[in-house]
Scaffold this active site. Sequence first.
Site, PDB file in Angstrom:
ATOM      1  N   ASP A 131      13.755  38.788  -1.036  1.00 49.74           N
ATOM      2  CA  ASP A 131      13.013  40.042  -1.103  1.00 49.74           C
ATOM      3  C   ASP A 131      12.386  40.294   0.256  1.00 49.74           C
ATOM      4  O   ASP A 131      11.676  39.431   0.790  1.00 49.74           O
ATOM      5  CB  ASP A 131      11.926  39.960  -2.178  1.00 49.74           C
ATOM      6  CG  ASP A 131      11.066  41.212  -2.232  1.00 49.74           C
ATOM      7  OD1 ASP A 131      11.569  42.247  -2.696  1.00 49.74           O
ATOM      8  OD2 ASP A 131       9.897  41.152  -1.803  1.00 49.74           O
ATOM      9  N   GLU A 147      18.392  43.121  -1.358  1.00 49.01           N
ATOM     10  CA  GLU A 147      18.225  44.520  -1.741  1.00 49.01           C
ATOM     11  C   GLU A 147      19.037  45.437  -0.819  1.00 49.01           C
ATOM     12  O   GLU A 147      19.096  45.219   0.382  1.00 49.01           O
ATOM     13  CB  GLU A 147      16.761  44.926  -1.646  1.00 49.01           C
ATOM     14  CG  GLU A 147      15.818  44.076  -2.465  1.00 49.01           C
ATOM     15  CD  GLU A 147      14.388  44.219  -1.971  1.00 49.01           C
ATOM     16  OE1 GLU A 147      13.596  44.878  -2.667  1.00 49.01           O
ATOM     17  OE2 GLU A 147      14.083  43.672  -0.898  1.00 49.01           O
ATOM     18  N   ASP A 191       6.289  38.841  -4.524  1.00 51.44           N
ATOM     19  CA  ASP A 191       7.544  38.890  -3.774  1.00 51.44           C
ATOM     20  C   ASP A 191       8.543  37.858  -4.286  1.00 51.44           C
ATOM     21  O   ASP A 191       9.746  38.116  -4.336  1.00 51.44           O
ATOM     22  CB  ASP A 191       7.272  38.677  -2.285  1.00 51.44           C
ATOM     23  CG  ASP A 191       6.449  39.794  -1.673  1.00 51.44           C
ATOM     24  OD1 ASP A 191       6.563  40.935  -2.156  1.00 51.44           O
ATOM     25  OD2 ASP A 191       5.699  39.531  -0.721  1.00 51.44           O
TER      26      ASP A 191
END
Length: 271
Positions: A45, A130, A228
């Site tokens: 992340d 991501e 996170d």
Amino acid sequence: MNGSDIETASSARVTLDRSGRWFVSFTRLAPQIERKSTGSVVGIDMGIAITVATSEGKSLKAPKLLTKGQRQRRRRLQRKLNRQVKGSNRYRVTKLAIAKLAAKEVDRRKDWIEWTTTDLVRDYDLISLEALKIKNMTKSAKGTKDKPGKNVKAKSGLNRSILEQGWGLFCQRLTDKATNAVTPVEIIAIDPAYTSLRCSECGYTDKKNRESQALFHCLSCGYKDNADVNAAKNIIAAGLVVQERGGQSHIVSNKTQHSDPVKRTTTPKAA
């Protein structure tokens, strides 16, 4: 860069950057990263307080790009530049000094990214991250004269913080190295929607689960974790689903060559 590397180079280029440094670059085939299959997978992340949080609970934070004294000096130089006559000798000297500080930032960011991405590629067979649309995320909030933006100063600060982390370069270098490793690493980019709000234990999704910027506390099952790290766990879970369905990475690297600087005033460590 040794003699054999120069012999295999297809072209050479000499450049001068804005900070006054000369570079000699040779274009050659990118070297492969030596690695063996580990059987390990990880989700990452990207953040601001923590540059990279992993699903294993590791926090990889980029170093301060400038010291406190250097940041203060840059502010003084910027104020000085604003008072000087544009195009004058003093203006050019001040602008060069600012450019040299900016070059230090770039070198330190690139150095950290090279080391960190190399370690990740060597340690994991699958990396899920991501699919961030950084250009959209860092759009100005100024708006127009008829429709002025809201919280412009705060958004500008956020944009600077995002760009300072170098997320785009990080993802690109990670993908380049993964696809060019001796034993390739699979990179899977997933839609980041709700990964920071979903509980990695029970799947309950609610914006109130995010108790603070740093703490995740599920209102349904009571699970607590670093926010996170919880997001990174959701990211690897989604990545494994994509892999199981035979999906492909959203990030494709077609790069087979890169330029190696062999002469520069400051030489970052090789990753």
